[in-house]
Design an enzyme around this catalytic site. Structure first.
Site, PDB file in Angstrom:
ATOM      1  N   LYS A   6      31.521   0.803 -25.369  1.00 40.14           N
ATOM      2  CA  LYS A   6      31.234   0.873 -26.919  1.00 40.14           C
ATOM      3  C   LYS A   6      32.391   0.905 -27.737  1.00 40.14           C
ATOM      4  O   LYS A   6      32.269   0.198 -28.696  1.00 40.14           O
ATOM      5  CB  LYS A   6      30.377   2.238 -27.091  1.00 40.14           C
ATOM      6  CG  LYS A   6      28.823   2.100 -26.190  1.00 40.14           C
ATOM      7  CD  LYS A   6      27.959   3.382 -26.684  1.00 40.14           C
ATOM      8  CE  LYS A   6      28.621   5.055 -26.105  1.00 40.14           C
ATOM      9  NZ  LYS A   6      28.667   5.018 -24.769  1.00 40.14           N
ATOM     10  N   CYS A   9      20.921  18.316 -30.616  1.00 41.59           N
ATOM     11  CA  CYS A   9      21.907  18.112 -29.312  1.00 41.59           C
ATOM     12  C   CYS A   9      22.767  19.202 -29.164  1.00 41.59           C
ATOM     13  O   CYS A   9      23.194  19.310 -28.241  1.00 41.59           O
ATOM     14  CB  CYS A   9      22.613  16.990 -29.555  1.00 41.59           C
ATOM     15  SG  CYS A   9      23.775  16.820 -30.836  1.00 41.59           S
ATOM     16  N   MET A  10      23.204  20.188 -29.951  1.00 38.49           N
ATOM     17  CA  MET A  10      24.253  20.919 -29.893  1.00 38.49           C
ATOM     18  C   MET A  10      24.057  22.489 -30.441  1.00 38.49           C
ATOM     19  O   MET A  10      24.838  23.336 -30.387  1.00 38.49           O
ATOM     20  CB  MET A  10      25.649  20.751 -30.685  1.00 38.49           C
ATOM     21  CG  MET A  10      26.319  19.491 -30.107  1.00 38.49           C
ATOM     22  SD  MET A  10      26.376  19.463 -28.419  1.00 38.49           S
ATOM     23  CE  MET A  10      27.424  20.698 -28.139  1.00 38.49           C
ATOM     24  N   MET A  12      23.655  17.867 -22.684  1.00 38.81           N
ATOM     25  CA  MET A  12      22.197  17.826 -23.141  1.00 38.81           C
ATOM     26  C   MET A  12      21.355  18.441 -22.106  1.00 38.81           C
ATOM     27  O   MET A  12      20.442  19.155 -22.380  1.00 38.81           O
ATOM     28  CB  MET A  12      21.573  16.599 -23.608  1.00 38.81           C
ATOM     29  CG  MET A  12      22.447  15.925 -24.583  1.00 38.81           C
ATOM     30  SD  MET A  12      22.506  16.807 -26.092  1.00 38.81           S
ATOM     31  CE  MET A  12      24.234  17.207 -25.909  1.00 38.81           C
ATOM     32  N   GLY A  61      27.944  15.939 -28.449  1.00 34.46           N
ATOM     33  CA  GLY A  61      27.470  14.712 -28.451  1.00 34.46           C
ATOM     34  C   GLY A  61      27.697  13.538 -29.455  1.00 34.46           C
ATOM     35  O   GLY A  61      27.404  12.424 -29.120  1.00 34.46           O
ATOM     36  N   GLN A  62      28.015  14.046 -30.686  1.00 38.27           N
ATOM     37  CA  GLN A  62      28.280  13.169 -31.854  1.00 38.27           C
ATOM     38  C   GLN A  62      29.771  13.373 -32.523  1.00 38.27           C
ATOM     39  O   GLN A  62      30.419  14.525 -32.162  1.00 38.27           O
ATOM     40  CB  GLN A  62      27.535  13.404 -32.708  1.00 38.27           C
ATOM     41  CG  GLN A  62      25.890  13.223 -32.453  1.00 38.27           C
ATOM     42  CD  GLN A  62      24.824  13.345 -33.598  1.00 38.27           C
ATOM     43  OE1 GLN A  62      24.836  12.458 -34.556  1.00 38.27           O
ATOM     44  NE2 GLN A  62      24.575  14.449 -33.757  1.00 38.27           N
TER      45      GLN A  62
END
Length: 770
Positions: free
Chosen positions: A83, A172-173, A357, A394-395
């Site tokens: 990516k 997610c967190m 996750m 996650g981000q």
């Protein structure tokens, strides 16, 4: 053809050699204004996951023409994942949003910024006047920059007077946040990525690092190439690319982590393998509230009422959790549990626990976080180079923005919370407002926010930098509410999405290096980048949109920053929250010269790699060793957390476990990666991974169309058998990136009672040929 483990190791070695060569080749280019092709290079953190890879961005004629891994980047050391290599193309899709759009009837028509912002302001004013400030909200992102998140928090909590501010990081967190807070008294990890290079035992709990965090996984593999002692153990419900590289794969039943972790602790206590001195000096014990509801009813809001325990009481409670008991619930053989306990306690091994996750998206996700910490606290394998627990983010700024800035419904910057009067006073002083302006009432968390739309209670919602009408669970309920126009919805984004299609106003946003920004990654690393290109058309950064909106609401005074020094002035104001708290950030210009700094940044400008230790943390005096200085009594908490079942389990009508997740090629809902032709070709659509025996029993062959149904909805997918992911029998798995397949229609919107994070990993479905 599948890569063998040896192939992968060779490829990793080649990649490392390539990165080293790249460092020499790029050095002269970075030293000059432009290279021999007229390309100017700048640095920025990657736009995607929370790893925080540093990339070099090549600009020519006002356009990004190249990106590559930054050899000087300490996180990725010159590497990118697939990516990352296509970052530039993610900004140049043909359907990029370039002008504000307003809904008129069933059509979206072009509008000016003034017209769009005036409309939004009038709708918010009307809702606040009729129904109060808690009738409006904003839903943001772990992809927001620090500036964007801070603007939203200041406007809504300090101006409008509502705590209805949430990020998609709730999905997610959030369980990791609460786990950090109730164990250590402070959010974010004590370790860092250096532990991936320095340890020798890596136990992965439900984490497919090879696809979800591939650059970090490459560091693990590099360590393994250099050190034959390194072991990677993959504990999961499906075989993945991570499994291929692991020394050992341990299959586990869904929800089985609660049983397995308790049984490992049982063995440690039974055999007196714990570090008695560490436990006595650094640990306290508590028992939380059990048998809490799963959030399936609207407005459920259970409270935790912890009770103190003695070490002897804790040991007595843990006697019931034998390996044999855990085998029945987790599917992990008792001998394997004994083996894991031996690894965690082996004094010759540096043990790291890694999770993402699989642990956090769980109806007892906070409990699993606590139980992992319990093992490290019992053994004293924590706050040391090469051995720590590490929750993988996650981000790109789920840490730096969502968590550190405090864009959750209960938080303020630097671990402060709206319920605490002293915290509200400190915040108000920095913001220059009356403390009474900040409400002590916790706002609507993500799932309750969308339920409030359906109930007709939330009148206005502004969504920025995320795609909830594809990403939230039990999706059909909330899409129907939006489509029925039960609330006025604004969406700021860079492309059309499944969320813009239900919006009343769509605003075109600037993305990534089309604006100046700061992200904070998993290891507490704060990274800055400059604006490098102009956004297309009339697109504007999200913070500009909010400040212009604030002016129309009469709250422009909250943002007195000059146009010339906007980012510096906002940063220095925000930085006041962090100084003296153990989360200290550096002056703004400092970040221009580095590839990020891990906080707390020391007075001499040096970063902190390992927290709570006198070897590195400026808040621990020499001679104090380990000190959990943010926790009551300077002691971390070991929690008694028993096994409890999932919110929904398979039965004769819905016999399969349904699990959703990410994959290598696409980022979340593919708003960006779906515009990259190479990534789209590599993975054009979602599939349903099945175990071969399950498929054969149902007469399903590879690539057959199958209908997957839950109590909430159904979707038709292509069956994938013996592909890259191989679920255990009775399990099926799919990914949520495909906007043509709203797979989250099937997911249950049960959530953890402490973190309010939904469980995307466990619900019951049936599968049949379509």
């Amino acid at each position: 053809m599948e890569l063998t483990r040896r192939d992968f190791l060779k490829a990793s070695a080649a990649a490392a050699a390539f990165a080293a060569a790249g460092a020499q080749a790029l050095a002269p280019r970075l030293a000059s204004a432009a290279d021999d092709k007229g390309i100017k290079w700048g640095k920025a953190p990657c736009r995607y996951c929370g790893v925080g890879c540093c990339v070099l961005v090549g600009v020519k004629d006002g356009r990004i023409v190249a990106t590559k891994g930054d050899p000087a980047g300490p996180v990725n050391k010159g590497l990118n994942c697939i990516k990352g290599y296509f970052l530039s193309k993610a900004l140049y899709g043909k359907d990029r949003l370039t002008h504000p759009l307003i809904r008129k009837g069933n059509k979206m028509v072009k509008a000016s910024w003034d017209e769009a912002l005036n409309l939004i302001a009038s709708k918010y004013k009307e809702a606040i006047a009729k129904n109060g400030p808690d009738s409006v909200a904003i839903y943001g992102s772990g992809q927001w920059t620090v500036f964007e998140g801070y603007t939203a928090v200041k406007l809504f909590k300090g101006g409008i007077g509502t705590n209805n501010v949430e990020p998609n990081a709730r999905l997610c967190m959030a369980s990791a946040v609460v786990g950090f807070m109730n164990t250590f008294g402070s959010d974010e990890p004590m370790g860092c990525y250096d532990d991936l290079d320095l340890g020798d035992t890596y136990i992965l709990w439900g984490a497919n690092m090879a696809e979800a965090h591939p650059v970090l996984f490459s560091r693990l593999i590099d360590n393994k190439l250099k050190n034959k002692k390194v072991k990677i153990i993959d504990i999961a419900t499906r075989r993945t690319r991570t499994t291929q590289m692991a020394d050992e794969y341990i299959p586990m039943h869904p929800q089985g982590d609660l049983a397995a972790l308790n049984a490992i602790a049982h063995v440690i206590l039974r055999d007196k393998l714990y570090d008695e001195s560490f436990v006595k000096q650094h640990v306290t014990f508590k028992r939380g509230t059990e048998n809490q509801p799963y959030g399936l009813k609207d407005k459920e809001n259970p409270k935790e009422e912890p009770k103190p325990l003695t070490f002897d009481e804790y040991k007595q409670l843990m006697k019931q959790f034998t390996p044999e008991w855990a085998e029945k619930l987790s599917g992990i053989p008792a001998k394997k549990i004994e083996h894991l306990a031996q690894l965690y306690t082996d004094k010759s091994r540096k043990v790291n626990s890694l999770w993402t996750m699989g642990v956090n998206q769980h109806v007892r996700g906070v409990w699993v976080n606590n139980l992992i910490y319990n093992l490290h606290l019992l053994t004293g394998k924590i706050c040391k180079p090469g051995e720590n627990p590490l929750s993988l983010t996650g981000q790109p700024s789920a840490c730096g923005t969502a968590r550190e800035v405090g864009t959750f419904a209960h938080r303020l910057p630097a671990d402060m919370v709206v319920m605490n009067e002293a915290h509200r006073k400190k915040t108000a002083e920095i913001w220059g407002i009356d403390p009474k302006k900040i409400s002590p009432k916790v706002g609507l968390h993500t799932m309750e926010m969308y339920r409030a739309i359906d109930r007709g209670e939330l009148k206005c919602l502004w969504i920025q930098c995320t795609n909830p009408f594809q990403s939230i669970p039990n999706l059909s309920r909330y899409r129907k509410a939006a489509q029925a126009r039960k609330a006025f919805i604004v969406v700021s984004d860079i492309y059309p999405t499944r969320s813009t299609e239900v919006a009343d106003v769509i605003l075109p946003s600037a993305s990534w290096v089309e604006k100046e920004g700061v992200f904070g990654n998993t290891e507490r690393r704060t990274q800055h980048w400059f604006k490098m290109v102009e956004p297309p058309g009339e697109a504007r950064e999200d913070s500009w949109q909010l400040i212009e909106f604030a002016k129309r609401l009469g709250h422009g005074n909250l943002f007195p920053y000059s146009q010339k020094n906007f980012h510096k002035e906002m940063w220095e104001e925000y930085r006041k929250f962090t100084i003296g708290t153990g989360k200290d950030l550096a002056p703004y210009e400092t970040y221009f010269k580095v590839r990020g700094l891990r906080w707390p940044v020391k007075s001499n400008g040096q970063e902190t790699r390992w927290r709570y230790t006198d070897a590195d943390d400026p808040y621990v005096k020499k001679g104090e060793g380990v000190k959990f200085y943010k926790a009551p009594g300077n002691k971390a908490t070991i929690w008694f957390r028993p096994y409890e079942p999932p919110a929904e389990s398979p039965n004769s009508e819905y016999p399969f476990w349904y699990c959703t997740g990410r994959l290598l090629e696409h980022w979340h809902t593919a708003t960006m990666t779906g515009r990259v032709p190479e990534l789209k070709r590599a993975m054009p659509g979602a599939t349903l991974e099945m175990h071969p025996e399950d498929a054969a029993r149902l007469g399903i062959k590879n690539r057959d169309k199958v209908k997957v149904s839950s109590r909430r909805g159904s979707v038709v997918l292509t069956a994938e058998i013996n592909g890259r992911g191989k679920p255990e029998k009775g399990n099926v798995f799919t990914t949520f990136f495909d906007e043509t397949k709203l797979i989250n229609d099937l997911c249950i919107d049960a959530f953890d009672p402490l973190s309010k994070e939904p469980d995307f990993k466990k619900c019951a479905v049936k599968v049949e040929k379509a």
